[in-house]
Motif scaffolding. Structure first.
Motif, PDB file in Angstrom:
ATOM      1  N   SER A  32       0.407   9.901  -4.945  1.00 25.73           N
ATOM      2  CA  SER A  32       0.583  11.265  -4.432  1.00 25.73           C
ATOM      3  C   SER A  32       1.502  12.120  -5.304  1.00 25.73           C
ATOM      4  O   SER A  32       1.713  13.296  -5.011  1.00 25.73           O
ATOM      5  CB  SER A  32       1.120  11.222  -3.000  1.00 25.73           C
ATOM      6  OG  SER A  32       2.437  10.711  -2.986  1.00 25.73           O
ATOM      7  N   MET A  54       0.444   4.423  -2.528  1.00 32.97           N
ATOM      8  CA  MET A  54       0.248   5.784  -2.017  1.00 32.97           C
ATOM      9  C   MET A  54       1.346   6.728  -2.495  1.00 32.97           C
ATOM     10  O   MET A  54       1.073   7.886  -2.819  1.00 32.97           O
ATOM     11  CB  MET A  54       0.192   5.775  -0.487  1.00 32.97           C
ATOM     12  CG  MET A  54      -1.002   5.032   0.080  1.00 32.97           C
ATOM     13  SD  MET A  54      -2.572   5.779  -0.342  1.00 32.97           S
ATOM     14  CE  MET A  54      -2.491   7.244   0.648  1.00 32.97           C
ATOM     15  N   GLU A  55       2.572   6.228  -2.541  1.00 32.00           N
ATOM     16  CA  GLU A  55       3.697   7.045  -3.001  1.00 32.00           C
ATOM     17  C   GLU A  55       3.478   7.497  -4.442  1.00 32.00           C
ATOM     18  O   GLU A  55       3.637   8.675  -4.764  1.00 32.00           O
ATOM     19  CB  GLU A  55       4.982   6.231  -2.904  1.00 32.00           C
ATOM     20  CG  GLU A  55       6.209   6.927  -3.448  1.00 32.00           C
ATOM     21  CD  GLU A  55       7.412   5.992  -3.486  1.00 32.00           C
ATOM     22  OE1 GLU A  55       8.240   6.165  -4.397  1.00 32.00           O
ATOM     23  OE2 GLU A  55       7.527   5.101  -2.626  1.00 32.00           O
ATOM     24  N   HIS A  98      -5.793   6.037  -7.106  1.00 33.23           N
ATOM     25  CA  HIS A  98      -5.252   5.022  -6.193  1.00 33.23           C
ATOM     26  C   HIS A  98      -5.592   3.624  -6.709  1.00 33.23           C
ATOM     27  O   HIS A  98      -4.717   2.760  -6.812  1.00 33.23           O
ATOM     28  CB  HIS A  98      -5.812   5.241  -4.790  1.00 33.23           C
ATOM     29  CG  HIS A  98      -5.394   4.190  -3.823  1.00 33.23           C
ATOM     30  ND1 HIS A  98      -6.046   2.975  -3.735  1.00 33.23           N
ATOM     31  CD2 HIS A  98      -4.392   4.151  -2.916  1.00 33.23           C
ATOM     32  CE1 HIS A  98      -5.461   2.235  -2.821  1.00 33.23           C
ATOM     33  NE2 HIS A  98      -4.452   2.925  -2.298  1.00 33.23           N
ATOM     34  N   GLU A 123       0.831  -1.206   0.000  1.00 34.15           N
ATOM     35  CA  GLU A 123       0.000   0.000   0.000  1.00 34.15           C
ATOM     36  C   GLU A 123       0.866   1.258   0.000  1.00 34.15           C
ATOM     37  O   GLU A 123       0.524   2.251  -0.637  1.00 34.15           O
ATOM     38  CB  GLU A 123      -0.937  -0.013   1.205  1.00 34.15           C
ATOM     39  CG  GLU A 123      -1.831   1.205   1.317  1.00 34.15           C
ATOM     40  CD  GLU A 123      -2.821   1.363   0.174  1.00 34.15           C
ATOM     41  OE1 GLU A 123      -3.323   2.487  -0.012  1.00 34.15           O
ATOM     42  OE2 GLU A 123      -3.094   0.379  -0.544  1.00 34.15           O
ATOM     43  N   ASN A 124       2.004   1.225   0.683  1.00 30.27           N
ATOM     44  CA  ASN A 124       2.888   2.398   0.717  1.00 30.27           C
ATOM     45  C   ASN A 124       3.362   2.773  -0.683  1.00 30.27           C
ATOM     46  O   ASN A 124       3.479   3.958  -1.008  1.00 30.27           O
ATOM     47  CB  ASN A 124       4.096   2.145   1.617  1.00 30.27           C
ATOM     48  CG  ASN A 124       3.724   2.108   3.076  1.00 30.27           C
ATOM     49  OD1 ASN A 124       2.650   2.560   3.476  1.00 30.27           O
ATOM     50  ND2 ASN A 124       4.604   1.556   3.891  1.00 30.27           N
ATOM     51  N   ASP A 148      -9.331   8.960  -5.452  1.00 33.66           N
ATOM     52  CA  ASP A 148      -9.665   7.561  -5.135  1.00 33.66           C
ATOM     53  C   ASP A 148      -9.489   6.671  -6.362  1.00 33.66           C
ATOM     54  O   ASP A 148      -8.941   5.570  -6.261  1.00 33.66           O
ATOM     55  CB  ASP A 148     -11.098   7.450  -4.628  1.00 33.66           C
ATOM     56  CG  ASP A 148     -11.321   8.152  -3.299  1.00 33.66           C
ATOM     57  OD1 ASP A 148     -10.340   8.335  -2.542  1.00 33.66           O
ATOM     58  OD2 ASP A 148     -12.476   8.538  -3.012  1.00 33.66           O
TER      59      ASP A 148
END
Length: 106
Positions: A13, A9-10, A60, A5-6, A57
């Protein structure tokens, strides 16, 4: 393939330039948001702000699915000066809004 997940997200973003276009959804004015680099990744909302939030969303989920299938995720082409642009699209004649091409910072 398990995706961290990191990592999702990286990438999500990163400063992708967001375009928002005024459109119609049936008989109602709505806004559609998309990122140029992420082909097919888009979202809509009743306001441009709602469309941009929904796009975050969708971005992602798009990135997570791409990584899960071993696909490369395109990075932003360049750092945007204005991260969001709103473009006016055809709209119903009854809609009286003076929104024109605008660049706004979020």
């Amino acid at each position: 393939m398990v995706i961290e997940e990191n990592r999702v997200m990286e990438i999500a973003s990163l400063p992708y330039k967001t375009h928002v276009e005024m459109d119609t959804c049936g008989d109602v004015v709505c806004f559609v948001a998309y990122n140029d680099e992420l082909d097919g990744c888009m979202a809509q909302g009743a306001t441009w702000q709602e469309a941009v939030k929904s796009l975050a969303d969708a971005r992602h989920d798009y990135i997570a699915a791409s990584l899960e299938h071993g696909l490369d995720v395109p990075r932003p082409q360049q750092l945007p000066v204005n991260p969001v642009s709103i473009l006016e699209s055809p709209r119903p004649a009854t809609h009286n809004n003076d929104l024109h091409m605008a660049h706004i910072a979020t």
